[in-house]
Structure formats: C-alpha cells, structure tokens
Design a protein around this motif. Sequence first.
Motif, short mmCIF file in Angstrom:
data_model
loop_
_atom_site.label_atom_id
_atom_site.label_comp_id
_atom_site.label_asym_id
_atom_site.label_seq_id
_atom_site.Cartn_x
_atom_site.Cartn_y
_atom_site.Cartn_z
N LYS A 133 12.78 -23.80 -15.53
CA LYS A 133 12.06 -22.73 -16.21
C LYS A 133 10.71 -23.23 -16.70
CE LYS A 133 15.78 -19.67 -17.32
NZ LYS A 133 16.84 -19.29 -18.24
N ILE A 134 10.72 -24.48 -17.16
CA ILE A 134 9.44 -25.04 -17.62
C ILE A 134 8.47 -25.15 -16.46
CG2 ILE A 134 8.37 -27.11 -18.60
CD1 ILE A 134 10.84 -27.49 -20.28
N LEU A 135 9.00 -25.54 -15.30
CA LEU A 135 8.13 -25.67 -14.13
C LEU A 135 7.49 -24.33 -13.80
CD1 LEU A 135 7.08 -27.54 -11.89
CD2 LEU A 135 8.96 -26.73 -10.48
N THR A 181 3.11 -14.94 -26.89
CA THR A 181 3.81 -15.16 -25.64
C THR A 181 4.88 -14.09 -25.44
OG1 THR A 181 5.31 -16.62 -26.80
CG2 THR A 181 3.54 -17.65 -25.56
N ILE A 182 5.21 -13.86 -24.20
CA ILE A 182 6.29 -12.93 -23.89
C ILE A 182 7.41 -13.73 -23.23
CG2 ILE A 182 6.95 -10.91 -22.53
CD1 ILE A 182 4.07 -9.98 -22.73
N ASN A 183 8.63 -13.37 -23.60
CA ASN A 183 9.78 -14.09 -23.08
C ASN A 183 10.37 -13.34 -21.89
OD1 ASN A 183 12.15 -15.33 -22.60
ND2 ASN A 183 12.84 -15.36 -24.75
N PHE A 184 10.27 -13.95 -20.68
CA PHE A 184 10.92 -13.36 -19.51
C PHE A 184 12.15 -14.19 -19.21
CE2 PHE A 184 6.46 -12.19 -18.84
CZ PHE A 184 6.58 -10.85 -18.52
N TYR A 186 8.60 -18.53 -21.04
CA TYR A 186 7.59 -18.03 -21.97
C TYR A 186 6.22 -18.04 -21.29
CZ TYR A 186 11.11 -18.40 -25.56
OH TYR A 186 12.23 -18.23 -26.30
N ILE A 187 5.59 -16.89 -21.30
CA ILE A 187 4.28 -16.81 -20.66
C ILE A 187 3.28 -16.25 -21.65
CG2 ILE A 187 2.97 -15.77 -18.80
CD1 ILE A 187 5.59 -15.79 -17.24
N GLY A 188 2.13 -16.94 -21.79
CA GLY A 188 1.11 -16.51 -22.72
C GLY A 188 0.51 -15.18 -22.29
N THR A 189 0.30 -14.30 -23.26
CA THR A 189 -0.31 -13.01 -22.92
C THR A 189 -1.73 -13.20 -22.41
OG1 THR A 189 -0.82 -12.83 -25.26
CG2 THR A 189 1.05 -11.57 -24.46
N THR A 190 -2.46 -14.13 -23.04
CA THR A 190 -3.83 -14.38 -22.60
C THR A 190 -3.84 -14.90 -21.17
OG1 THR A 190 -4.24 -15.02 -24.88
CG2 THR A 190 -6.01 -15.39 -23.34
N ASP A 191 -2.85 -15.76 -20.87
CA ASP A 191 -2.74 -16.26 -19.50
C ASP A 191 -2.57 -15.11 -18.51
OD1 ASP A 191 -3.05 -18.89 -19.99
OD2 ASP A 191 -0.91 -19.34 -20.18
#
Lengths: 292, 256, 294
Positions: free
Chosen positions: A2-4, A131-134, A138-143
Amino acid sequence: MKILIQQIITGISIGSVYALIASGYALVYSLLDFSNWAHGEVCMLGAYVCFMATTVNNMPYWLSCVLGIGGAAVISFLNEKIAYRKIRNNGSPNMFLMIAAMGLSTTYQNLANVIWGSKFKQLPKIFSVGTINFDGIYIGTTDMLCLGLSAVALVILLLIINKSKFGLHVRAVACSSRTAGLLGVKIDRVIAVVFMLAGALAGLAGIMYGMKYNIYPTMGNVGLKAFIASVIGGLGSVPGAIAGAVLLGLIETVVSGYISSGLRDLISFCLLILILLVRPSGLFGVDVQEKA
Amino acid sequence: MSEPILEMRGVEKRFGGVRAIDEFSLKVEPGMVYGLIGPNGAGKTTIFNTITGIYHVDAGKILFQGKDITKVEPHQAARLGIARTFQNIRLFGNLSVKSNVEISCNMNAGYHLGDALLRTPRYRRVTKETEERAMEFLKIVGLADKGEERASSLPYGHQRKLEIARAMATNPKLLLLDEPAAGMNADESLELVEFIRELKERFQITILMIEHHMDVVTSLCDACTVLNFGKTLAAGTVEEIKKNPEVIAAYLGGDE
Amino acid sequence: MLNSFQEGVLIICCVNMIAVLGMSVLTGFTRLFSFGNAGFMSIGAYAAAICSVEYHMPFVVSILIGAAAAGAVSYVLGSLTIRLRGDYFLISCLGFGECVRVLFNYTKNITGGANGYSNIPYKTTGIVAVICTVLAFIIAWNFIHSRYGQALSAIRENELAAAANGINVVRYKKMSFVFSAIYAGWAGGLYAHYLRFITPTLFNLGKSSELVITTVLGGLGSLTGSVLGTIIVQILPEIFRSMSEYRMLFYGIAVVLMILLRPDGLYGYREFSLKRLIARITNPGKSKTAKEQK
C-alpha cells in the motif's frame, strides 16, 4: 504494497508538475534549438504573482491562480519579444540565446530575492482535508489536484499540437523554420504564442508547487529538474518530456521513500547519465548527424 | 599497374530507409586525378564522408594503401594521409589565416604538453618551424600577405584556396576536393585547374575530386566515375564517359 | 600595505580568477559550457582541507592533491559525457555539480555534512594568492598559445574541419575539461585555506553560474578579458558595498544587455595589449578609423 502504491501516486503527481515545465522546454527547444534556462524562473514568477494577488491583494483564489498563469505567460512572451527575437534577428549563433536565457534567469532570481526576500512563502491549500483514505492508501488532496489539473493541461497541449491548425504550424516551424516561412507560416507569431503557452503551463506548475511545497526565489531550480526530465525524454520532444518527467518524479519519490531523501538527486543524476550513455539523445530524441 | 592508393569495395551507406550510396566500388591509382561526377544528391559527398570516417559504412570495405580504413575516425584518416576540403567551406573563421594553416601543420608537431607549458627550447624551435611551414603553404596559394587577417574576412575565392592550403599542410598522400570550382567563373576555373595541376606535380599527391564544371573535369581528370542515385552509372576516362549514352541522358545532356 | 579587509578582497578575487581562467579555456576557447565547475571547486577544497587537517600535509602538497583530485574526477566524468552534444553535455555537468554538493552533505563522517568542515589552517595569504594567480595565468597563456590551445580553438570554430585536419576532437575536449577542473580544484583548495571553514553550499549552482557569467562578461576567447571580468565582478561590489545585495542582479542584467546591444563584445578573441592601448591613446584618430574599416 500500500505504501508503494501511495508513493507511486505521489511520484506521478510530482512528475506531472515537472511535466508541465518540461513540455515548455521541449516546445521551445523544438522551435529554436536552445534550452530556455529562464523557464524555471517564469514558473517562480507565476507563483509569486498568484501569491501576491491572493495574500496581499485579497483577491479570490481562483482569480489569483488565473492571474498567476496569465502573468507567467506574459513574462515568457516578453522574454521572447524583448530578448530572444532580437538575438535571432541579429543572426547571432544559438549559443547567445542560451547565454541570454542564463542572464535572464539570474536576473529574475535575484530580482525576486530583492523584492520578496529569501523567506519561504506558501500558497493556501484548496482543500481543508489533507489526505483521503482509499482503503488504507492515503493520498494527498493537493497531490490529486496537481495530477488532475496537469493531466488536463497536458492533454489540451497535446491536442493543440497534434490536431489544431496552429499545432500544424508549430510542427512545421520545428521541422524547418525556413521552409515554413516560405509557405506562409508567420514564424515570429507562432514562436510568440508557443512562448505564451509554455509560460502559462509553467505558471500553473509554479502555483501547484507553491501549494504543495513553498515559494522562494530559487524555486526556479525546479526548472532544472524539469530540464533534466526533458533531456531524459530527448530535447525537443513534448511526449518525451512528459514521459521523462513522470519517470523522474517516480524515481525521486521511490528513492526518497526506500533509500534516502538525501541521495534522491544523486540517484536521479546517475540515471540521467546512464540514459544518455545508452541513448545520447534521450529516450525519444532523434540523433541528428551534422551534414558535412 | 601498381597497388591502388584508394579502393572502395561494395560500399553501402543508408540514412533511415534511403540508400545514399549503394554497392559503390572505386579504384584510384597513385598519382591520378580522379573525378566523381553526378547530379546533386547522387551521394558524392557521402562518399567523401565515408572515406574520411565522418560516416561509417553499413556494408563494404574501404582500403587506403592496402590498409583497411573502413572504421577509422576522421582525425585518424587525416593522420593516415587523407586530407579534404568541404563543399560549403569550413574554415576556422575567427582565427587568423596563418593559424588556420598552422593548426594543420601541428598534426606532426613534435613537442609535448610540458614543453608548451614551460616554453622549452624545443617548443620554441618547433613553433618557429611550424610558422615557417605555414607561411610556405600560404605562399603557394598566394595568401602570404594575408597571414594575420581573420579567415572569415577573406573573399570567397581566397577562402577556397586557404582551405586547400590547410588540407595540404597535413602532408597528405590523397587529397579530396569537394567542388573546388563551385561558384567560380570560367577564368577562375581555368586558374584553379592550373593551381591543382601545380599542387599535384609539386607534392606528388593523388587527387579525388567532386566537380560539376565539366571543363575542369575534362582538363584535369585522368578518369572518373559518374554517380546517379547512389549507384555507379559509368566509369572510365573522361572521353569514354562523355560518349556513354546513359550518362548523357542522366547528366551531361541535361539542361544545366 | 593592505589592511585585512582589502587583503580579503584581493584573495577572493584571485581565487575566483583562477577558477574563471579555467572556465575561460573550457567555454571561451573550446565552446563547452559547464555549470558544474563549482563541484570541481568543492572537490579541490575538501580534498585539500582534509589533507591539511587530517594528514598534516604541507600546504603546497594539499593544494596539489586538491587540484589533482578535481582533475581525476573530471577525467572520469569527461570520459563518460564529453561525447554528448551541446545541451546534453551541459546538463550532465550541472547535475554533477549538484551531486557533489548532495554527496558532501551526506558524507557527514568525512566532510562534516551541512555543518561544514572547520579548523583548516590559514595558509592562503595575499602573497600566496597573487603568486598562484600569476602562475595560473602564465600556464593558461602558454597552454592556449601552444598547439593544444590552437586545437581547442579549431574545435570551437568548426568541429568537423578540426577532425578532418587531424585533431582528435574527443581527446582535446576532454583535455580542456580536465584543465578547467584542475583550475577549479586549485581555486577551491586556496579558498578553503583562506576561509578556514567550508560548507557544501558555498559551491552550489549559483557559484557555477557566477563563474560562467564572469567568463561571458569578460569576453569569450580572451584570457585577459577573463581577468578583467573577474576584477569587475569581484571588486566592484566591494567598492559599492551598500549595493552588494544587487550584485548578481546587475550581472544578470549586464549579460542580457550586452548580448542584446553589443553581441560582438562577447567574442573576446583579442587579448589586451599594452602596445595597442598606448597606440590608441597617443594616436586615437588613426586606430579608430582602422577599427571602423574592419
């Protein structure tokens, strides 16, 4: 795992910001055969315009962004109009364009330092949630914003170049500016518009970079990363620049995540040398041989 | 006859899908003036570039004095004794006329980096010799009084001559001339013919030249090859070539 | 004699001049651009400093080792990259310079990392700096005016023609690259023994650009021009100290203006000559017309 995945997405996101700048390098290079060093500074100035508009003049954020993008486009256009065009018309060698760009880059960088100081500034984030959790990723909203906007901008750019009449003119000038000129393409106008387009993309990149990280006078050095990306992809090739940028972004995040963030730039550079050793004109570049 | 000084066997050079030269063969005997003629884009300059190592061939073999030079680099070709001029003159424009020739003379200059940095007696002696040698070559081409001028400031005709002087200063056995008479009128061409003849007598060199002016070819060349689309159309003495119907159709008979 | 402030300015000026003379050979005479020479400077600085501090070597030996280390690294880098064309070569140098900085930041045990490397003995006095600079100038002058320098100029003017006249282009380009790196390393070693404390950020991209800009302002293809350029870039801001913040801004603008208004100024190609200057002063009318005719 998941980190990858998380890192791959971050990597592509930062790569997409590089891609915005790198495609500008590639466009200008394809037309004029020189590396526009001042391009990174255009990106920096765009970010500052946006920053000034939103924090000092309290303009709405969307308007500030538009102003930032527009400002970058105008600065890029002025570089062409005031400096590069005159050098071309002088019949000076290409090297002079590069030196002028280097001078402009130094000028802008130090000008920003004098006006705004060397302190880091930050643009406000658009989303309140970081961040949003899928499902554990975790993915940054700005990203995500960066990725989305860049993708849209790059698709539009590719459409313009490959499908529109203007794009045809750009490709014609890139092929041979003399022939294109004889066939009635207004070369100077095409070049000017390309500079504006490249500037706008750089402005967008600057704003997103400012949102994700900080704004500072030497942030134009992101332009160097983008330049490395466009070299990896092959100078003068827009798809190559985009591919190179995403590749670079990916490698940077993966190296930072798994090896050491201190060695990030070192490893990207070694990759650059490696690629150039195997393909001296980059991944998508054409190896032109001088005609005797 | 003696061993050919230059021999090309089945040479092929492609650019992308285009065969710039195809199955090209050539034999040049020592002491000859050999002409390469053919319409523009026939691959003549490409042949020069393969001989001098600027391009490497895709197939075939090139021999110089019996030695395989198919894979040599340009500077090695020069050191083996192949000198050339270029179709679009390539001088060292911002350097003096004398420096242009000196640089070629330097190829055989016998001093090392240490000599240069310390200005040893050997450096001084060799530099003086080089200078004298360069001036000799400038005298031969009639540019001795222009030694200090910038090469790019010379008129066109003199630039051509300087380029030949520079090539000769490498002490070649084979000289490749790429359209030496280009842009010259009849009188100038005539003068050039005399000049090339003198060079050949004086230095005992072999000359391979690309030329469009048929009068130059006729008065200088012992033999020639006619190229068309990268292939040999005909080869032989100039008289034979002139009578060859294919050649007449492709080239000589044209409305040039 | 000079007070300590003036001596400091002199030393900084001399150190930069040595690095710029190296750049001049590379950029002015061979037309290769390197935005990585600060990297070679830092290799020279750290190598010399470590020799002095850890191994107590004599100053001269430390400096020589510093210069040699920079030269050796440039030889390896050049072997890999010198065949790359134009901008591809340039970016590889730029990346190299940044990498050296990152690496020295990273190797804390050896270089002290970002905290810097200190306790370097003070050895670079004004006299030492001046002697080194004069020596550097003479060596560069002899190099440029020998067959080696002529070969480099030939490559600059026309690479293909240079090769066709027996010049091994790759070998000479590499020689020029190593030459500039040795000079940068030499300058770096002196710099370390003047500052007594060095950090990797001293040798960042900004430093590399400063070297290139100085070379360009001095005129490409002129060693005396490079000397003059360094004096202007290093000493003027010290005279107008209040304006030192704007220093690089002015030089950036100067480069742009020069290229727009007087592009020929960039082509030095002429060395400063006392004779010509005197001739021009004593007989201004004549030399002016001669120039106009040209």
